[in-house]
Design a protein around this motif. Structure first.
Motif, short mmCIF file in Angstrom:
data_model
loop_
_atom_site.label_atom_id
_atom_site.label_comp_id
_atom_site.label_asym_id
_atom_site.label_seq_id
_atom_site.Cartn_x
_atom_site.Cartn_y
_atom_site.Cartn_z
N THR A 30 24.12 36.16 37.09
CA THR A 30 23.33 37.37 37.31
C THR A 30 24.01 38.16 38.42
N LEU A 31 23.61 39.40 38.57
CA LEU A 31 24.16 40.21 39.66
C LEU A 31 23.86 39.57 41.01
N ASP A 32 22.66 39.03 41.17
CA ASP A 32 22.31 38.37 42.43
C ASP A 32 23.20 37.17 42.71
N GLU A 33 23.47 36.36 41.69
CA GLU A 33 24.34 35.20 41.88
C GLU A 33 25.77 35.63 42.21
N LEU A 34 26.25 36.67 41.53
CA LEU A 34 27.60 37.17 41.81
C LEU A 34 27.71 37.66 43.25
N ARG A 35 26.70 38.38 43.70
CA ARG A 35 26.73 38.95 45.05
C ARG A 35 26.64 37.89 46.14
N LYS A 36 26.22 36.68 45.80
CA LYS A 36 26.19 35.58 46.77
C LYS A 36 27.58 34.96 46.96
N CYS A 37 28.50 35.26 46.03
CA CYS A 37 29.87 34.74 46.12
C CYS A 37 30.66 35.56 47.14
N GLU A 38 31.49 34.86 47.89
CA GLU A 38 32.30 35.51 48.93
C GLU A 38 33.13 36.64 48.34
N GLY A 39 33.05 37.81 48.96
CA GLY A 39 33.84 38.96 48.54
C GLY A 39 33.16 39.85 47.52
N PHE A 40 31.98 39.47 47.04
CA PHE A 40 31.31 40.26 46.01
C PHE A 40 29.94 40.79 46.46
N ALA A 41 29.65 40.70 47.72
CA ALA A 41 28.33 41.09 48.23
C ALA A 41 28.03 42.57 48.03
N ASN A 42 29.03 43.41 48.03
CA ASN A 42 28.80 44.85 47.99
C ASN A 42 29.24 45.52 46.70
N VAL A 43 29.41 44.77 45.62
CA VAL A 43 29.82 45.40 44.36
C VAL A 43 28.66 46.21 43.78
N SER A 44 29.01 47.31 43.12
CA SER A 44 27.98 48.12 42.46
C SER A 44 27.46 47.38 41.23
N ASP A 45 26.34 47.83 40.72
CA ASP A 45 25.78 47.21 39.51
C ASP A 45 26.76 47.28 38.35
N THR A 46 27.36 48.45 38.15
CA THR A 46 28.29 48.65 37.04
C THR A 46 29.51 47.74 37.18
N GLU A 47 30.09 47.71 38.36
CA GLU A 47 31.26 46.87 38.60
C GLU A 47 30.89 45.39 38.48
#
Length: 69
Positions: A30-47
């Motif tokens: 999910t987007l939330d799980e991805l954003r918990k990974c190092e380096g992906f905290a600030n990615v946009s929804d589309t990206e």
């Protein structure tokens, strides 16, 4: 695998063919799980959705490659 080899193209296409029935839990991040990974905290929804889809496709290629060994 040579890039100009027609059989190499079909082998790659076979490796990338998806075998998930519609309606099954796909196991995608999910987007939330991805954003918990190092380096992906600030990615946009589309990206983020694009990254998730590419990871999903790559995992199928790797899985199918190992299954055919």
């Amino acid at each position: 695998m040579r890039f100009n080899d027609k059989s190499a193209d079909s082998k790659l296409q076979n490796l990338a063919r998806f075998r998930v029935e519609e309606g099954e839990n796909t196991g995608k991040l999910t987007l939330d799980e991805l954003r918990k990974c190092e380096g992906f905290a600030n990615v946009s929804d589309t990206e983020g959705l694009e990254i998730i889809e590419n990871l999903y496709k790559l995992s199928f290629i790797a899985f199918n490659y190992e299954a055919k060994k």
